[in-house]
Design a protein around this motif. Structure first.
Motif, PDB file in Angstrom:
ATOM      1  N   HIS A  28       0.627  -1.324   0.028  1.00  0.00           N
ATOM      2  CA  HIS A  28       0.224  -0.387  -0.221  1.00  0.00           C
ATOM      3  C   HIS A  28       1.241   1.620  -0.214  1.00  0.00           C
ATOM      4  N   SER A  29       2.272   1.187   0.044  1.00  0.00           N
ATOM      5  CA  SER A  29       2.815   2.404   0.104  1.00  0.00           C
ATOM      6  C   SER A  29       3.247   2.849  -1.188  1.00  0.00           C
ATOM      7  N   GLN A  30       3.333   3.776  -1.202  1.00  0.00           N
ATOM      8  CA  GLN A  30       4.150   4.555  -2.428  1.00  0.00           C
ATOM      9  C   GLN A  30       4.573   4.036  -3.589  1.00  0.00           C
ATOM     10  N   HIS A  31       6.698   3.663  -2.949  1.00  0.00           N
ATOM     11  CA  HIS A  31       7.755   3.414  -4.090  1.00  0.00           C
ATOM     12  C   HIS A  31       7.877   1.789  -3.790  1.00  0.00           C
ATOM     13  N   PHE A  32       6.639   1.131  -3.551  1.00  0.00           N
ATOM     14  CA  PHE A  32       6.829  -0.426  -3.466  1.00  0.00           C
ATOM     15  C   PHE A  32       5.429  -1.256  -4.017  1.00  0.00           C
ATOM     16  N   ARG A  33       4.797  -0.428  -4.771  1.00  0.00           N
ATOM     17  CA  ARG A  33       3.889  -1.002  -5.141  1.00  0.00           C
ATOM     18  C   ARG A  33       4.055  -1.554  -6.768  1.00  0.00           C
ATOM     19  N   THR A  34       4.620  -2.038  -6.862  1.00  0.00           N
ATOM     20  CA  THR A  34       5.338  -2.118  -8.578  1.00  0.00           C
ATOM     21  C   THR A  34       5.126  -3.766  -8.253  1.00  0.00           C
ATOM     22  N   PRO A  35       5.176  -4.608  -9.404  1.00  0.00           N
ATOM     23  CA  PRO A  35       5.245  -6.084  -9.380  1.00  0.00           C
ATOM     24  C   PRO A  35       6.494  -6.160  -8.776  1.00  0.00           C
ATOM     25  N   PHE A  36       7.113  -6.074  -9.256  1.00  0.00           N
ATOM     26  CA  PHE A  36       9.056  -6.419  -8.424  1.00  0.00           C
ATOM     27  C   PHE A  36       9.033  -6.131  -7.233  1.00  0.00           C
ATOM     28  N   TRP A  37       8.448  -5.319  -6.581  1.00  0.00           N
ATOM     29  CA  TRP A  37       8.787  -4.697  -4.948  1.00  0.00           C
ATOM     30  C   TRP A  37       8.378  -5.647  -4.960  1.00  0.00           C
TER      31      TRP A  37
END
Length: 238
Positions: free
Chosen positions: A160-169
């Motif tokens: 739910h964070s701004q910077h870690f929503r990508t599939p990789f993260w």
């Protein structure tokens, strides 16, 4: 980002800094947990065990993800405090609810595990560390597992964070949470039942802590999709 250079104690109740009050939960939780572990000793504890525990071998190499839990939890808290207060706030609400629930469970249902090996299958620096760690960390108050709940707290917050929503993260955080959870049973710190018991606690914690954040993300995505559709229609019409 929050400019903590401007922080003064009298500003603790302001909108900019009131999220710092969640940090006061940690010493309170620590006092209650240490009290249960070291001071309020029961005459008997219910042993947690299931048949799956007998098929899981002790593996000292899981010490690495087990100890990484501390970096996982503290690291994301620092990230949230510095760069994503909303994710940090959701995480702390989740932890306050679920950790308090586990304390209540430990009080009403004193439990323990009797899975630790009497003799390690191998002798090396990792097993030597575990031998000393077993002395430090008691085998009581284990169900549900705080290690698992804390891992889920970081996982949900990252999603739910701004910077870690990508599939990789998301994959990275999911794998880390799974390895940490598995480490608890391979190091014989917990039973499989301790992991399973953490699941409903986490579900309730999620519903009360992340539901609004999930709605906000879905609403944002809906607006983006709608905007893209309008753009495509405009291009076609042009």
């Amino acid at each position: 980002m929050v400019n903590y250079k401007d922080f003064r104690l009298q500003k603790l109740n302001t909108d900019e800094f009131n999220h710092l009050k969640y940090l006061f939960y940690w010493p309170l939780y620590g006092l209650f947990f240490i009290g249960l572990e070291r001071l309020w000793l029961r005459e008997s504890y219910f042993p947690i065990h299931c048949f799956l525990d007998d098929y899981i071998p002790f593996c000292e190499y899981f010490l690495f993800p087990y100890l990484f839990w501390f970096v996982f939890l503290i690291g994301f808290m620092i990230y949230g405090l510095l760069w994503d207060v909303k994710a940090y706030t959701c995480m702390m609400k989740f932890i306050m609810l679920t950790y308090t629930a586990t304390i209540i469970i430990y009080i009403l249902f004193p439990n323990c595990q009797e899975l630790r090996p009497q003799v390690f299958p191998r002798e090396n620096s990792l097993t030597d560390f575990m031998r000393h760690y077993y002395v430090f960390d008691t085998n009581t108050n284990v169900c549900p597992s705080i290690h698992v709940i804390g891992s889920v707290a970081v996982l949900l917050s990252a999603w739910h964070s701004q910077h870690f929503r990508t599939p990789f993260w998301r994959v990275i955080f999911t794998v880390a949470a799974i390895l940490i959870s598995l480490s608890t049973v391979f190091l014989k710190q917990h039973s499989v039942l301790d992991i399973l018991a953490a699941v409903p606690v986490c579900v309730v914690g999620y519903l009360f802590s992340f539901r609004e954040a999930s709605r906000s993300i879905l609403h944002t995505r809906s607006k983006v999709c709608h905007s893209q559709d309008l753009t495509e229609e405009t291009k076609i019409g042009f």
